[in-house]
Design a protein around this motif. Sequence first.
Motif, PDB file in Angstrom:
ATOM      1  N   ARG A 247       0.828  -1.209   0.000  1.00  0.00           N
ATOM      2  CA  ARG A 247       0.000   0.000   0.000  1.00  0.00           C
ATOM      3  C   ARG A 247       0.862   1.258   0.000  1.00  0.00           C
ATOM      4  O   ARG A 247       0.500   2.268  -0.621  1.00  0.00           O
ATOM      5  N   LEU A 248       2.001   1.199   0.696  1.00  0.00           N
ATOM      6  CA  LEU A 248       2.911   2.345   0.651  1.00  0.00           C
ATOM      7  C   LEU A 248       3.455   2.548  -0.758  1.00  0.00           C
ATOM      8  O   LEU A 248       3.628   3.680  -1.215  1.00  0.00           O
ATOM      9  N   ALA A 249       3.745   1.441  -1.442  1.00  0.00           N
ATOM     10  CA  ALA A 249       4.226   1.548  -2.822  1.00  0.00           C
ATOM     11  C   ALA A 249       3.177   2.204  -3.706  1.00  0.00           C
ATOM     12  O   ALA A 249       3.497   2.983  -4.610  1.00  0.00           O
ATOM     13  N   HIS A 250       1.902   1.917  -3.438  1.00  0.00           N
ATOM     14  CA  HIS A 250       0.836   2.510  -4.227  1.00  0.00           C
ATOM     15  C   HIS A 250       0.647   3.997  -3.940  1.00  0.00           C
ATOM     16  O   HIS A 250       0.013   4.702  -4.733  1.00  0.00           O
ATOM     17  N   ILE A 332       6.926   9.094 -16.083  1.00  0.00           N
ATOM     18  CA  ILE A 332       5.853   8.122 -15.972  1.00  0.00           C
ATOM     19  C   ILE A 332       6.366   6.893 -15.219  1.00  0.00           C
ATOM     20  O   ILE A 332       7.438   6.370 -15.523  1.00  0.00           O
ATOM     21  N   GLY A 333       5.582   6.421 -14.258  1.00  0.00           N
ATOM     22  CA  GLY A 333       5.949   5.219 -13.528  1.00  0.00           C
ATOM     23  C   GLY A 333       6.444   5.530 -12.130  1.00  0.00           C
ATOM     24  O   GLY A 333       7.068   6.567 -11.884  1.00  0.00           O
ATOM     25  N   ARG A 334       6.149   4.642 -11.209  1.00  0.00           N
ATOM     26  CA  ARG A 334       6.575   4.813  -9.824  1.00  0.00           C
ATOM     27  C   ARG A 334       8.070   4.520  -9.673  1.00  0.00           C
ATOM     28  O   ARG A 334       8.633   3.752 -10.434  1.00  0.00           O
ATOM     29  N   ASP A 335       8.647   5.124  -8.645  1.00  0.00           N
ATOM     30  CA  ASP A 335      10.059   4.856  -8.345  1.00  0.00           C
ATOM     31  C   ASP A 335      10.245   3.387  -8.005  1.00  0.00           C
ATOM     32  O   ASP A 335       9.381   2.750  -7.390  1.00  0.00           O
ATOM     33  N   ASP A 336      11.391   2.839  -8.386  1.00  0.00           N
ATOM     34  CA  ASP A 336      11.708   1.455  -8.044  1.00  0.00           C
ATOM     35  C   ASP A 336      11.852   1.322  -6.527  1.00  0.00           C
ATOM     36  O   ASP A 336      12.168   2.296  -5.832  1.00  0.00           O
ATOM     37  N   PRO A 337      11.643   0.115  -6.004  1.00  0.00           N
ATOM     38  CA  PRO A 337      11.860  -0.099  -4.570  1.00  0.00           C
ATOM     39  C   PRO A 337      13.311   0.210  -4.193  1.00  0.00           C
ATOM     40  O   PRO A 337      14.233  -0.031  -4.973  1.00  0.00           O
ATOM     41  N   THR A 338      13.496   0.742  -3.007  1.00  0.00           N
ATOM     42  CA  THR A 338      14.849   0.946  -2.500  1.00  0.00           C
ATOM     43  C   THR A 338      15.462  -0.405  -2.151  1.00  0.00           C
ATOM     44  O   THR A 338      14.764  -1.429  -2.098  1.00  0.00           O
TER      45      THR A 338
END
Length: 824
Positions: A247-250, A332-338
């Motif tokens: 949910r945080l990623a969203h 465009i697009g969310r940041d990759d996971p750390t």
Amino acid sequence: MAKKAQRNQDSFMQTLLDGVESKLELKTLHEKDLTDKLLSVFAGPIGIAPGYSKSGGLVALAIADDMYCLIVQFYSNRPTTGNNARGRGRGGKQVERPNKERDLSGRKLLEEFILCREGGDLLAFDFGPLSMSLYCGVDLRITNGIDIQSAFSAVDRKPLSAIKDAVGDTLRIFEENVINVFQNPLYDPDKDQHCVSDLAMRAWISQYLFTIGNGAETFTKVVKINTKVLTPQTLDILAKMTQDSLRLAHLKPSEIKHTFMMTQNWDGPGVRSGAFQNRLRPGQIVTSTVQNAHGATYRLHGHTGGVDGRAANLDLSRPLDDTKTILTIKSIGRDDPTTAEAHRAATVLRILQGNLELLADNAWIKNIWFPAAPDDSGDTLLVWPPEWTARQAKANSAFPSSGDNNDRHNLNKSQQDAVDAMLSRSDTNRITIIQGPPGTGKTTVIATYVKEALERCQGGIWLVAKSNVAVINIALKLMSAGFMDWRLLVSQEFSHADWHGHLYESISSNFIRSNEFFSMSLNRIKGCKVILCTLSMLSNKLLKKFVNQVPVNTIVVDEASQIEVGDYIPVFDQYSTMLRKMCFIGDDKQLPPYGQEDLQDLQSIFEITHLRRLCLFLDTQYRMPPQIGAFISTNVYDDKLNSNSKHPISNSIIACQFIDVVGAKEQVQATTTSLINKLESEAVLKLAQHLQDHGKNYKIITPYDAQRVLVEDKMKETGLQWEEKVYNVDSFQGNEEDYIIISLVRSMGLGFLSNLRRTNVMLTRCKRGMYIVSSRAFLHKGPGKGSIVSELSTYVGDIGWLEMKDIETDDFLTNPKKQDSVEV
């Protein structure tokens, strides 16, 4: 809809992998429409893929073999309460359905014939989060689940990397199309006509990889996920860990509009990022609006190339020249996971794949997430390995209490108790939790602890925080205490000269950038006993040489109330063999973990019920004038917070004043969803001019970033000193200044003011005085009535209110009528 999706599906099939043709029968239906006949067509390996709502709830599942693709849409069958319920369905909202028995039958068929079918392999990308979404979202278990990325060595776990490893040289991959299909997991056919075909494509490619070359042999070696063998308690904890992260990623924006300025590079036009928060990063997909010499505008697509600090190269679909101007850049697009986020997901995945030793043998994970049953007194007993206790008892016997240490003469009783608890190596204090309200000397406690711990030969100390700024504050406090035997590790990106390099100038010999980790000489850390870094940095794979020099024996976490408890999982996993002490210092009355306002049930260590009893309270604040401190104590800390009786600002001086800006109205800034208030900004500038003219140290804080930008821009225009002067509230926690100017912005609704924790941060930054710019009508008769700021304005009374005309005079600070408002 099925026919339209079929055409899109065929198109995508032929643009992901060159030479591959697949004509699927695609059908979209609700779970209640599942039938034995439809389910019986699936044979061989099956690929599945999830579709999520904006809030991270599972709303659709694609199921595909080489001939058929079924998309099932879910609706929650459970009563839910926001995001606190385990079954969220479509965004956490309960949806009433007319035929409950039929729905349950469809759910049972899905589990029996697909998700838990005998001898049938299920393949999916990121199967860990998916399995937990099935469990906590729609109450479904799985067996024989194969996580695709686990079959390959790519550390980034990106679908594209796994597809490349699986396909090898046998097929050409259209990389951009793969990225497009996987970049958005949201499922909302009403708003996005491509989401159905994208979801089907993700499921189809999952099963197709099994059929390529030696795919069957490769995937058979992967340890499978079987949620049917895990206990409900284990599944509930793992589900919360996973769903919180998902949910945080969203919450990460799927599109970012960047602030920038154009520059001229040696090979043509370039750009420079304007703000660190929305900076351009390497490899981002971007869309740019460009204007030519005739004033016509058009769009170009492409991606970012190399990035060095603010400077970034753009690789666009058409080259630019000196006659073209870039008007907008949107990525465009969310940041990759750390790295830390990826490590957390990998740890949960290993547990789901059967590595239950992580739960049984890791004392930290057991005591925080799986504690023993409460004893007769109702307290939960924390159980630690006996060998830890035996070794520590022997070590502690040589060192009596340090209560009479000469270095402590400036500490009050609550601070001394906190230091003693941090120094203790008994099982009772192995987890130490300290609540420190604003100005109570949390960093002083940390600095005192470090000096005394090293005197006791308690080395292996790592001081961490969520943000780089909080880590720097600890470093500066250690330096002011005369202790310099430490090193600060920081990312190259954050500490770049273009961004925050100036923050490290005074500690230049003690900090090490991440790009130096690999080639660094060991002489730079020889003899060092203390390391400072962010919590995320602890997951960096290049820390081995630091850990060899300074073992991770004790971790002290500053601003721990801002850290979601799941963020410690990588640390507990990676350093379980050496970690023996955790100290958490923070304040759950100040900023919460990121996303808590949206997701409600996120927890910091302070919200873990069975650990809360361990909390020590720092009971005296030294920052704020006592009149402000008394108000905060009553309204936030249940009258438990005392103020320094020797504070230089006595009660004869009005330390808090309100500026009544009549007619001020909040507005949504045209280019953002953030608010501005132009009349308030004018008042702020007048106050800033007075304070600057009289040599006062001041800062300006405001709840809304658009207002921060507006005020900063106006300061530039008028020639005021603007650098490091204006902040939003979140970025200023942990900081302080002599005088604080606050612009509330709001005029038509509570907004930010409904959040007590953030408002508490805003009101507790000043050391000598505070000006709050707002409207008296808003705070006394309007929507702001009843807020803590309204209560403060009543508390200071009429004498604390000024009008615009009062601050427009040149002698505002020295006018005898106002002399009691600010110490000159």
